[in-house]
Design a protein around this motif. Sequence first.
Motif, PDB file in Angstrom:
ATOM      1  N   GLU A  35       6.894  -2.273   0.962  1.00  0.00           N
ATOM      2  CA  GLU A  35       5.838  -1.298   0.694  1.00  0.00           C
ATOM      3  C   GLU A  35       4.994  -1.002   1.927  1.00  0.00           C
ATOM      4  O   GLU A  35       4.484   0.101   2.082  1.00  0.00           O
ATOM      5  CB  GLU A  35       4.936  -1.765  -0.448  1.00  0.00           C
ATOM      6  N   ARG A  36       4.838  -1.979   2.804  1.00  0.00           N
ATOM      7  CA  ARG A  36       4.040  -1.778   4.019  1.00  0.00           C
ATOM      8  C   ARG A  36       4.889  -1.287   5.191  1.00  0.00           C
ATOM      9  O   ARG A  36       4.419  -1.210   6.315  1.00  0.00           O
ATOM     10  CB  ARG A  36       3.324  -3.082   4.388  1.00  0.00           C
ATOM     11  N   ASP A  37       6.136  -0.929   4.917  1.00  0.00           N
ATOM     12  CA  ASP A  37       7.057  -0.396   5.926  1.00  0.00           C
ATOM     13  C   ASP A  37       7.325  -1.365   7.072  1.00  0.00           C
ATOM     14  O   ASP A  37       7.645  -0.944   8.183  1.00  0.00           O
ATOM     15  CB  ASP A  37       6.569   0.948   6.479  1.00  0.00           C
ATOM     16  N   ILE A  38       7.203  -2.638   6.794  1.00  0.00           N
ATOM     17  CA  ILE A  38       7.591  -3.653   7.780  1.00  0.00           C
ATOM     18  C   ILE A  38       9.085  -3.913   7.643  1.00  0.00           C
ATOM     19  O   ILE A  38       9.800  -3.999   8.624  1.00  0.00           O
ATOM     20  CB  ILE A  38       6.756  -4.939   7.604  1.00  0.00           C
ATOM     21  N   GLN A  39       9.553  -4.020   6.404  1.00  0.00           N
ATOM     22  CA  GLN A  39      10.990  -4.130   6.114  1.00  0.00           C
ATOM     23  C   GLN A  39      11.428  -2.737   5.674  1.00  0.00           C
ATOM     24  O   GLN A  39      11.128  -2.310   4.571  1.00  0.00           O
ATOM     25  CB  GLN A  39      11.245  -5.162   5.025  1.00  0.00           C
ATOM     26  N   ARG A  40      12.115  -2.034   6.554  1.00  0.00           N
ATOM     27  CA  ARG A  40      12.470  -0.645   6.288  1.00  0.00           C
ATOM     28  C   ARG A  40      13.931  -0.457   5.893  1.00  0.00           C
ATOM     29  O   ARG A  40      14.360   0.662   5.654  1.00  0.00           O
ATOM     30  CB  ARG A  40      12.155   0.210   7.507  1.00  0.00           C
ATOM     31  N   ASN A  41      14.683  -1.545   5.846  1.00  0.00           N
ATOM     32  CA  ASN A  41      16.109  -1.410   5.594  1.00  0.00           C
ATOM     33  C   ASN A  41      16.611  -2.446   4.592  1.00  0.00           C
ATOM     34  O   ASN A  41      17.493  -3.234   4.905  1.00  0.00           O
ATOM     35  CB  ASN A  41      16.851  -1.544   6.929  1.00  0.00           C
ATOM     36  N   PRO A  42      16.070  -2.448   3.365  1.00  0.00           N
ATOM     37  CA  PRO A  42      16.551  -3.422   2.384  1.00  0.00           C
ATOM     38  C   PRO A  42      18.002  -3.138   1.991  1.00  0.00           C
ATOM     39  O   PRO A  42      18.462  -1.998   2.099  1.00  0.00           O
ATOM     40  CB  PRO A  42      15.616  -3.233   1.187  1.00  0.00           C
ATOM     41  N   SER A  43      18.692  -4.159   1.558  1.00  0.00           N
ATOM     42  CA  SER A  43      20.100  -4.002   1.176  1.00  0.00           C
ATOM     43  C   SER A  43      20.231  -3.135  -0.075  1.00  0.00           C
ATOM     44  O   SER A  43      19.277  -2.949  -0.835  1.00  0.00           O
ATOM     45  CB  SER A  43      20.730  -5.370   0.914  1.00  0.00           C
ATOM     46  N   ILE A  44      21.428  -2.646  -0.293  1.00  0.00           N
ATOM     47  CA  ILE A  44      21.709  -1.848  -1.491  1.00  0.00           C
ATOM     48  C   ILE A  44      21.473  -2.700  -2.736  1.00  0.00           C
ATOM     49  O   ILE A  44      20.981  -2.204  -3.744  1.00  0.00           O
ATOM     50  CB  ILE A  44      23.145  -1.292  -1.455  1.00  0.00           C
ATOM     51  N   GLU A  45      21.806  -3.973  -2.658  1.00  0.00           N
ATOM     52  CA  GLU A  45      21.588  -4.860  -3.809  1.00  0.00           C
ATOM     53  C   GLU A  45      20.110  -4.956  -4.159  1.00  0.00           C
ATOM     54  O   GLU A  45      19.743  -4.927  -5.336  1.00  0.00           O
ATOM     55  CB  GLU A  45      22.153  -6.246  -3.524  1.00  0.00           C
ATOM     56  N   ILE A  46      19.252  -5.064  -3.152  1.00  0.00           N
ATOM     57  CA  ILE A  46      17.808  -5.120  -3.382  1.00  0.00           C
ATOM     58  C   ILE A  46      17.333  -3.799  -3.977  1.00  0.00           C
ATOM     59  O   ILE A  46      16.585  -3.774  -4.967  1.00  0.00           O
ATOM     60  CB  ILE A  46      17.037  -5.434  -2.070  1.00  0.00           C
ATOM     61  N   LEU A  47      17.768  -2.689  -3.391  1.00  0.00           N
ATOM     62  CA  LEU A  47      17.384  -1.377  -3.913  1.00  0.00           C
ATOM     63  C   LEU A  47      17.857  -1.202  -5.350  1.00  0.00           C
ATOM     64  O   LEU A  47      17.139  -0.637  -6.185  1.00  0.00           O
ATOM     65  CB  LEU A  47      17.953  -0.264  -3.032  1.00  0.00           C
ATOM     66  N   ASP A  48      19.047  -1.694  -5.642  1.00  0.00           N
ATOM     67  CA  ASP A  48      19.588  -1.600  -7.000  1.00  0.00           C
ATOM     68  C   ASP A  48      18.738  -2.399  -7.980  1.00  0.00           C
ATOM     69  O   ASP A  48      18.425  -1.921  -9.074  1.00  0.00           O
ATOM     70  CB  ASP A  48      21.040  -2.088  -7.005  1.00  0.00           C
ATOM     71  N   LYS A  49      18.325  -3.605  -7.612  1.00  0.00           N
ATOM     72  CA  LYS A  49      17.470  -4.420  -8.487  1.00  0.00           C
ATOM     73  C   LYS A  49      16.136  -3.730  -8.743  1.00  0.00           C
ATOM     74  O   LYS A  49      15.647  -3.701  -9.876  1.00  0.00           O
ATOM     75  CB  LYS A  49      17.209  -5.797  -7.859  1.00  0.00           C
ATOM     76  N   ILE A  50      15.554  -3.178  -7.694  1.00  0.00           N
ATOM     77  CA  ILE A  50      14.272  -2.489  -7.835  1.00  0.00           C
ATOM     78  C   ILE A  50      14.428  -1.265  -8.736  1.00  0.00           C
ATOM     79  O   ILE A  50      13.628  -1.037  -9.645  1.00  0.00           O
ATOM     80  CB  ILE A  50      13.710  -2.089  -6.459  1.00  0.00           C
ATOM     81  N   ALA A  51      15.472  -0.471  -8.476  1.00  0.00           N
ATOM     82  CA  ALA A  51      15.706   0.742  -9.261  1.00  0.00           C
ATOM     83  C   ALA A  51      15.907   0.415 -10.741  1.00  0.00           C
ATOM     84  O   ALA A  51      15.337   1.079 -11.605  1.00  0.00           O
ATOM     85  CB  ALA A  51      16.912   1.500  -8.710  1.00  0.00           C
ATOM     86  N   LYS A  52      16.695  -0.615 -11.029  1.00  0.00           N
ATOM     87  CA  LYS A  52      16.924  -0.999 -12.421  1.00  0.00           C
ATOM     88  C   LYS A  52      15.631  -1.459 -13.080  1.00  0.00           C
ATOM     89  O   LYS A  52      15.359  -1.126 -14.234  1.00  0.00           O
ATOM     90  CB  LYS A  52      17.992  -2.089 -12.503  1.00  0.00           C
ATOM     91  N   THR A  53      14.829  -2.218 -12.347  1.00  0.00           N
ATOM     92  CA  THR A  53      13.568  -2.715 -12.898  1.00  0.00           C
ATOM     93  C   THR A  53      12.608  -1.562 -13.178  1.00  0.00           C
ATOM     94  O   THR A  53      11.914  -1.565 -14.204  1.00  0.00           O
ATOM     95  CB  THR A  53      12.917  -3.726 -11.928  1.00  0.00           C
ATOM     96  N   LEU A  54      12.572  -0.582 -12.299  1.00  0.00           N
ATOM     97  CA  LEU A  54      11.672   0.559 -12.473  1.00  0.00           C
ATOM     98  C   LEU A  54      12.288   1.644 -13.363  1.00  0.00           C
ATOM     99  O   LEU A  54      11.645   2.658 -13.641  1.00  0.00           O
ATOM    100  CB  LEU A  54      11.303   1.154 -11.112  1.00  0.00           C
ATOM    101  N   ASN A  55      13.529   1.413 -13.785  1.00  0.00           N
ATOM    102  CA  ASN A  55      14.250   2.354 -14.643  1.00  0.00           C
ATOM    103  C   ASN A  55      14.373   3.737 -13.986  1.00  0.00           C
ATOM    104  O   ASN A  55      14.077   4.759 -14.600  1.00  0.00           O
ATOM    105  CB  ASN A  55      13.592   2.454 -16.021  1.00  0.00           C
ATOM    106  N   VAL A  56      14.777   3.721 -12.720  1.00  0.00           N
ATOM    107  CA  VAL A  56      15.028   4.949 -11.974  1.00  0.00           C
ATOM    108  C   VAL A  56      16.387   4.824 -11.303  1.00  0.00           C
ATOM    109  O   VAL A  56      16.927   3.728 -11.175  1.00  0.00           O
ATOM    110  CB  VAL A  56      13.935   5.231 -10.905  1.00  0.00           C
ATOM    111  N   ASP A  57      16.929   5.941 -10.871  1.00  0.00           N
ATOM    112  CA  ASP A  57      18.179   5.918 -10.115  1.00  0.00           C
ATOM    113  C   ASP A  57      17.899   5.431  -8.708  1.00  0.00           C
ATOM    114  O   ASP A  57      16.847   5.726  -8.141  1.00  0.00           O
ATOM    115  CB  ASP A  57      18.808   7.311 -10.052  1.00  0.00           C
ATOM    116  N   ILE A  58      18.851   4.730  -8.137  1.00  0.00           N
ATOM    117  CA  ILE A  58      18.708   4.211  -6.778  1.00  0.00           C
ATOM    118  C   ILE A  58      18.479   5.348  -5.785  1.00  0.00           C
ATOM    119  O   ILE A  58      17.818   5.168  -4.762  1.00  0.00           O
ATOM    120  CB  ILE A  58      19.914   3.336  -6.381  1.00  0.00           C
TER     121      ILE A  58
END
Length: 110
Positions: A35-58
């Motif tokens: 969120e603070r743009d320090i980690q700007r390149n999370p893995s697809i797996e991380i993005l997928d977990k976040i997207a599923k939790t927020l109920n949005v498409d990756i």
Amino acid sequence: MEGTKLKILREEKGLSISQLSELSGISKSYLSLIERDIQRNPSIEILDKIAKTLNVDIDQFIKGHQDGETKISSGVIKGTLKLEIELSEGQLNTQKLRKIKNLIQELNTE
């Protein structure tokens, strides 16, 4: 990805960073870095977990750029996507390949 996108989506869903962490299984500190743009390149797996939790498409995190802008309901975010995928032979499986292929197709449709 731009961390602001994640923060806006999280807040729109009414979740604290602690709640998102608990629901997604991703540490609060890592989410905070995104969120603070320090980690700007999370893995697809991380993005997928976040997207599923927020109920949005990756693709909420990786597409939607038009003339350098991504519109999210509460504001306009400017950004650039840099995607780097590094998988060893043992980590490569059909499901991951399918996700990568779908991601590339989505990016090419813009």
